[in-house]
Every structure is written in C-alpha cells, then in structure tokens.
Design a protein around this motif. Structure first.
Motif, PDB file in Angstrom:
ATOM      1  N   GLU A 147      -5.317   3.837  -6.088  1.00 57.69           N
ATOM      2  CA  GLU A 147      -4.935   3.551  -4.704  1.00 57.69           C
ATOM      3  C   GLU A 147      -6.177   3.345  -3.842  1.00 57.69           C
ATOM      4  O   GLU A 147      -6.232   2.417  -3.025  1.00 57.69           O
ATOM      5  N   TYR A 157       0.843  -1.197   0.000  1.00 59.31           N
ATOM      6  CA  TYR A 157       0.000   0.000   0.000  1.00 59.31           C
ATOM      7  C   TYR A 157       0.878   1.247   0.000  1.00 59.31           C
ATOM      8  O   TYR A 157       0.620   2.203  -0.717  1.00 59.31           O
ATOM      9  N   ARG A 185      -3.961   7.988 -10.396  1.00 60.58           N
ATOM     10  CA  ARG A 185      -3.186   7.188  -9.442  1.00 60.58           C
ATOM     11  C   ARG A 185      -3.882   7.138  -8.090  1.00 60.58           C
ATOM     12  O   ARG A 185      -3.967   6.076  -7.459  1.00 60.58           O
ATOM     13  N   ASN A 186      -4.411   8.273  -7.627  1.00 64.58           N
ATOM     14  CA  ASN A 186      -5.125   8.305  -6.348  1.00 64.58           C
ATOM     15  C   ASN A 186      -6.359   7.414  -6.381  1.00 64.58           C
ATOM     16  O   ASN A 186      -6.661   6.720  -5.405  1.00 64.58           O
ATOM     17  N   GLN A 235      -2.174  12.228 -11.602  1.00 61.36           N
ATOM     18  CA  GLN A 235      -2.132  11.946 -10.170  1.00 61.36           C
ATOM     19  C   GLN A 235      -3.522  11.595  -9.652  1.00 61.36           C
ATOM     20  O   GLN A 235      -3.665  10.738  -8.786  1.00 61.36           O
ATOM     21  N   SER A 236      -4.546  12.219 -10.198  1.00 59.46           N
ATOM     22  CA  SER A 236      -5.915  11.894  -9.803  1.00 59.46           C
ATOM     23  C   SER A 236      -6.233  10.436 -10.116  1.00 59.46           C
ATOM     24  O   SER A 236      -6.881   9.748  -9.324  1.00 59.46           O
ATOM     25  N   LEU A 252       2.317   2.061  -3.451  1.00 57.88           N
ATOM     26  CA  LEU A 252       1.394   2.289  -4.565  1.00 57.88           C
ATOM     27  C   LEU A 252       1.599   3.635  -5.253  1.00 57.88           C
ATOM     28  O   LEU A 252       1.644   3.721  -6.475  1.00 57.88           O
ATOM     29  N   ASN A 253       1.665   4.683  -4.488  1.00 58.85           N
ATOM     30  CA  ASN A 253       1.637   6.027  -5.048  1.00 58.85           C
ATOM     31  C   ASN A 253       2.941   6.762  -4.772  1.00 58.85           C
ATOM     32  O   ASN A 253       2.984   7.977  -4.761  1.00 58.85           O
ATOM     33  N   LYS A 285       7.749   6.559 -11.175  1.00 60.90           N
ATOM     34  CA  LYS A 285       6.597   6.152 -11.991  1.00 60.90           C
ATOM     35  C   LYS A 285       7.137   5.716 -13.349  1.00 60.90           C
ATOM     36  O   LYS A 285       7.281   6.514 -14.257  1.00 60.90           O
TER      37      LYS A 285
END
Length: 104
Positions: A81, A35, A77-78, A74-75, A38-39, A43
C-alpha cells in the motif's frame, strides 16, 4: 557501493520521490476508491514471494510464536500500500488495467 551517510541518502531519495509526485500531471482518473480498497475487504488473491530456507523457517516460527504479536502478511500488505502511494503512476496504470479487466 556503500555510503558513509545512509540516512542522508534516504532523505535525498525521499525528496526526489516528492519532487516526482509534484511534477506528475493531474489525471482525470480517480485513484481514491482504489487506494481505499487496497488493504480492505476480502483477501482472496495471493502474492508469492520467494525466500531462503532460513527466512521461511523464521516466517514459520513467527507464525507459531504466541508471545509475539506480529502479522507478517499484514506487514507485506501495508508495504505494498505504501508503494502504491509512492508510485502513483504505476498504481494508476494497474488500476486502469483492473477496470478494463472487470468490464470484460
């Protein structure tokens, strides 16, 4: 099928998701480091998403507009997650496969 109460349906769905998480059997596989990763970090992999011509043009305009501070990548990727936290069984399966691939 449309609903007269989409907020109520969303709340019901969230409650069902929480119940599924609570019913999930504990695993000896530690997901926390996965976890955390993940972000974060480099990348260096891509995820392709097909979009309509209109959405693609909008995406490009978002990227080119200086007066809007948004990072659409990024949105995404979020969001992925968040899905990993909502679906821990699927996330665990993916991370187990990743660890096997890394051993090879």
């Amino acid at each position: 099928m449309s609903s007269d109460n989409p907020f109520g349906e969303a709340m019901d769905e969230a409650a069902e998701d929480k119940q599924q998480e609570e019913r999930r059997e504990p695993s000896d596989f530690d997901l926390e480091p996965h976890y955390d990763a993940l972000n974060a970090g480099v990348k260096d992999h891509t995820v392709g998403v097909s979009v309509s011509e209109e959405m693609h043009q909008f995406w490009r305009e978002l990227q080119d507009t200086e007066d809007i501070d948004v990072d659409a990548a990024q949105s995404i990727r979020n969001h992925l997650e968040n899905l990993a936290h909502r679906h821990p069984d699927v996330f665990e399966r993916a991370m187990r496969k990743l660890e096997i691939d890394r051993e090879m």
